[in-house]
Design a protein around this motif. Structure first.
Motif, PDB file in Angstrom:
ATOM      1  N   UNK A   1       0.088  21.945  -1.671  1.00 36.74           N
ATOM      2  CA  UNK A   1       0.748  21.273  -0.551  1.00 36.74           C
ATOM      3  C   UNK A   1      -0.284  20.573   0.333  1.00 36.74           C
ATOM      4  N   UNK A   2       0.011  19.329   0.641  1.00 36.40           N
ATOM      5  CA  UNK A   2      -0.906  18.535   1.456  1.00 36.40           C
ATOM      6  C   UNK A   2      -1.806  17.627   0.646  1.00 36.40           C
ATOM      7  N   UNK A   3      -1.932  17.860  -0.670  1.00 36.33           N
ATOM      8  CA  UNK A   3      -2.705  16.925  -1.500  1.00 36.33           C
ATOM      9  C   UNK A   3      -2.046  15.551  -1.415  1.00 36.33           C
ATOM     10  N   UNK A   4      -2.858  14.503  -1.399  1.00 45.86           N
ATOM     11  CA  UNK A   4      -2.283  13.164  -1.328  1.00 45.86           C
ATOM     12  C   UNK A   4      -3.144  12.156  -2.054  1.00 45.86           C
ATOM     13  N   UNK A   5      -2.545  11.002  -2.319  1.00 43.82           N
ATOM     14  CA  UNK A   5      -3.232   9.882  -2.935  1.00 43.82           C
ATOM     15  C   UNK A   5      -2.753   8.609  -2.234  1.00 43.82           C
ATOM     16  N   UNK A   6      -3.666   7.673  -2.076  1.00 43.44           N
ATOM     17  CA  UNK A   6      -3.359   6.375  -1.467  1.00 43.44           C
ATOM     18  C   UNK A   6      -3.860   5.288  -2.402  1.00 43.44           C
TER      19      UNK A   6
ATOM     20  N   UNK B   1       0.875  -1.167   0.000  1.00 46.92           N
ATOM     21  CA  UNK B   1       0.000   0.000   0.000  1.00 46.92           C
ATOM     22  C   UNK B   1       0.916   1.221   0.000  1.00 46.92           C
ATOM     23  N   UNK B   2       0.500   2.286  -0.683  1.00 43.19           N
ATOM     24  CA  UNK B   2       1.335   3.482  -0.760  1.00 43.19           C
ATOM     25  C   UNK B   2       0.514   4.737  -0.488  1.00 43.19           C
ATOM     26  N   UNK B   3       1.162   5.712   0.119  1.00 43.52           N
ATOM     27  CA  UNK B   3       0.617   7.046   0.365  1.00 43.52           C
ATOM     28  C   UNK B   3       1.643   8.039  -0.153  1.00 43.52           C
ATOM     29  N   UNK B   4       1.222   8.941  -1.041  1.00 48.09           N
ATOM     30  CA  UNK B   4       2.079  10.027  -1.527  1.00 48.09           C
ATOM     31  C   UNK B   4       1.464  11.336  -1.095  1.00 48.09           C
ATOM     32  N   UNK B   5       2.259  12.187  -0.441  1.00 50.31           N
ATOM     33  CA  UNK B   5       1.806  13.497   0.020  1.00 50.31           C
ATOM     34  C   UNK B   5       2.682  14.560  -0.645  1.00 50.31           C
ATOM     35  N   UNK B   6       2.042  15.522  -1.307  1.00 50.34           N
ATOM     36  CA  UNK B   6       2.778  16.614  -1.943  1.00 50.34           C
ATOM     37  C   UNK B   6       3.209  17.626  -0.891  1.00 50.34           C
ATOM     38  N   UNK B   7       4.505  17.891  -0.847  1.00 56.15           N
ATOM     39  CA  UNK B   7       5.050  18.921   0.042  1.00 56.15           C
ATOM     40  C   UNK B   7       5.107  20.251  -0.717  1.00 56.15           C
ATOM     41  N   UNK B   8       5.617  20.190  -1.954  1.00 53.77           N
ATOM     42  CA  UNK B   8       5.684  21.386  -2.799  1.00 53.77           C
ATOM     43  C   UNK B   8       5.715  20.975  -4.264  1.00 53.77           C
ATOM     44  N   UNK B   9       5.326  21.891  -5.143  1.00 55.07           N
ATOM     45  CA  UNK B   9       5.375  21.637  -6.579  1.00 55.07           C
ATOM     46  C   UNK B   9       4.035  21.203  -7.146  1.00 55.07           C
ATOM     47  N   UNK B  10       4.110  20.446  -8.245  1.00 54.13           N
ATOM     48  CA  UNK B  10       2.935  19.881  -8.908  1.00 54.13           C
ATOM     49  C   UNK B  10       3.363  18.532  -9.445  1.00 54.13           C
TER      50      UNK B  10
ATOM     51  N   UNK C   1       4.578   7.992 -12.409  1.00 54.81           N
ATOM     52  CA  UNK C   1       4.447   9.377 -11.995  1.00 54.81           C
ATOM     53  C   UNK C   1       5.260  10.293 -12.896  1.00 54.81           C
ATOM     54  N   UNK C   2       4.947  11.599 -12.786  1.00 57.68           N
ATOM     55  CA  UNK C   2       5.616  12.628 -13.579  1.00 57.68           C
ATOM     56  C   UNK C   2       5.610  13.931 -12.785  1.00 57.68           C
ATOM     57  N   UNK C   3       6.767  14.581 -12.677  1.00 59.18           N
ATOM     58  CA  UNK C   3       6.862  15.866 -11.980  1.00 59.18           C
ATOM     59  C   UNK C   3       6.555  16.984 -12.969  1.00 59.18           C
ATOM     60  N   UNK C   4       5.350  17.552 -12.884  1.00 58.71           N
ATOM     61  CA  UNK C   4       4.969  18.650 -13.780  1.00 58.71           C
ATOM     62  C   UNK C   4       5.760  19.920 -13.469  1.00 58.71           C
ATOM     63  N   UNK C   5       6.056  20.146 -12.198  1.00 61.44           N
ATOM     64  CA  UNK C   5       6.917  21.243 -11.740  1.00 61.44           C
ATOM     65  C   UNK C   5       7.943  20.608 -10.813  1.00 61.44           C
ATOM     66  N   UNK C   6       8.976  21.344 -10.461  1.00 62.96           N
ATOM     67  CA  UNK C   6       9.892  20.824  -9.447  1.00 62.96           C
ATOM     68  C   UNK C   6       9.050  20.488  -8.217  1.00 62.96           C
ATOM     69  N   UNK C   7       9.217  19.291  -7.682  1.00 61.08           N
ATOM     70  CA  UNK C   7       8.316  18.816  -6.618  1.00 61.08           C
ATOM     71  C   UNK C   7       9.074  18.105  -5.512  1.00 61.08           C
ATOM     72  N   UNK C   8       8.519  18.200  -4.320  1.00 58.69           N
ATOM     73  CA  UNK C   8       8.956  17.401  -3.184  1.00 58.69           C
ATOM     74  C   UNK C   8       7.738  16.593  -2.745  1.00 58.69           C
ATOM     75  N   UNK C   9       7.932  15.274  -2.661  1.00 61.52           N
ATOM     76  CA  UNK C   9       6.846  14.358  -2.330  1.00 61.52           C
ATOM     77  C   UNK C   9       7.299  13.426  -1.212  1.00 61.52           C
ATOM     78  N   UNK C  10       6.479  13.292  -0.193  1.00 62.85           N
ATOM     79  CA  UNK C  10       6.738  12.328   0.877  1.00 62.85           C
ATOM     80  C   UNK C  10       5.966  11.059   0.538  1.00 62.85           C
TER      81      UNK C  10
END
Length: 125
Positions: A84-89, A60-69, A98-107
């Motif tokens: 920031x704070x958008x996530x998907x599980x 199972x995976x959880x991705x949380x956007x810290x910054x970017x798109x 996945x694809x980084x549309x903008x420079x991104x940081x993802x947890x």
């Protein structure tokens, strides 16, 4: 040094292990070693994409956007993490990329931590 406590910086520590901070791949004598969970601080330049689709996933995976798109591709839909704070599980068996549309940081948090999952480095488009 207390072996039950580790203090670090996600950007610095992650840079030495493809972003991964915690999981089965850490030295067994470290508190960051876990077979229960994996944690990644992903720093992705604009245009970076996963080298190939992840298939046959058992975690199972959880991705949380810290910054970017950041765009997560699933077989039946596309999820855009734009604030920031958008996530998907998603659960086991869900193919993804996945694809980084903008420079991104993802947890990223995945569980359990399963040996044998390794993909080549992301690519720039």
């Amino acid at each position: 040094m207390d072996e039950t406590v580790y203090v670090g910086n996600a950007g610095v520590d992650g840079a030495t292990n493809a972003g991964w901070l915690l999981g089965h791949f850490m030295p067994p004598d470290e508190v960051r070693h876990s077979t229960d969970v994996e944690v990644k601080w992903g720093v992705h330049p604009r245009g970076e994409t996963r080298a190939r689709w992840a298939t046959g996933e058992r975690r199972t995976a959880l991705l949380v956007l810290i910054s970017g798109r950041f765009r997560v591709e699933l077989r039946d839909r596309t999820v855009v993490l734009g604030s920031p704070g958008d996530y998907v599980v998603w659960g086991p068996g869900v193919d993804h990329s996945w694809y980084a549309e903008h420079e991104s940081v993802v947890l990223t948090v995945r569980w359990p931590s399963v040996p044998g999952y390794r993909v080549e480095s992301p690519v720039q488009r």
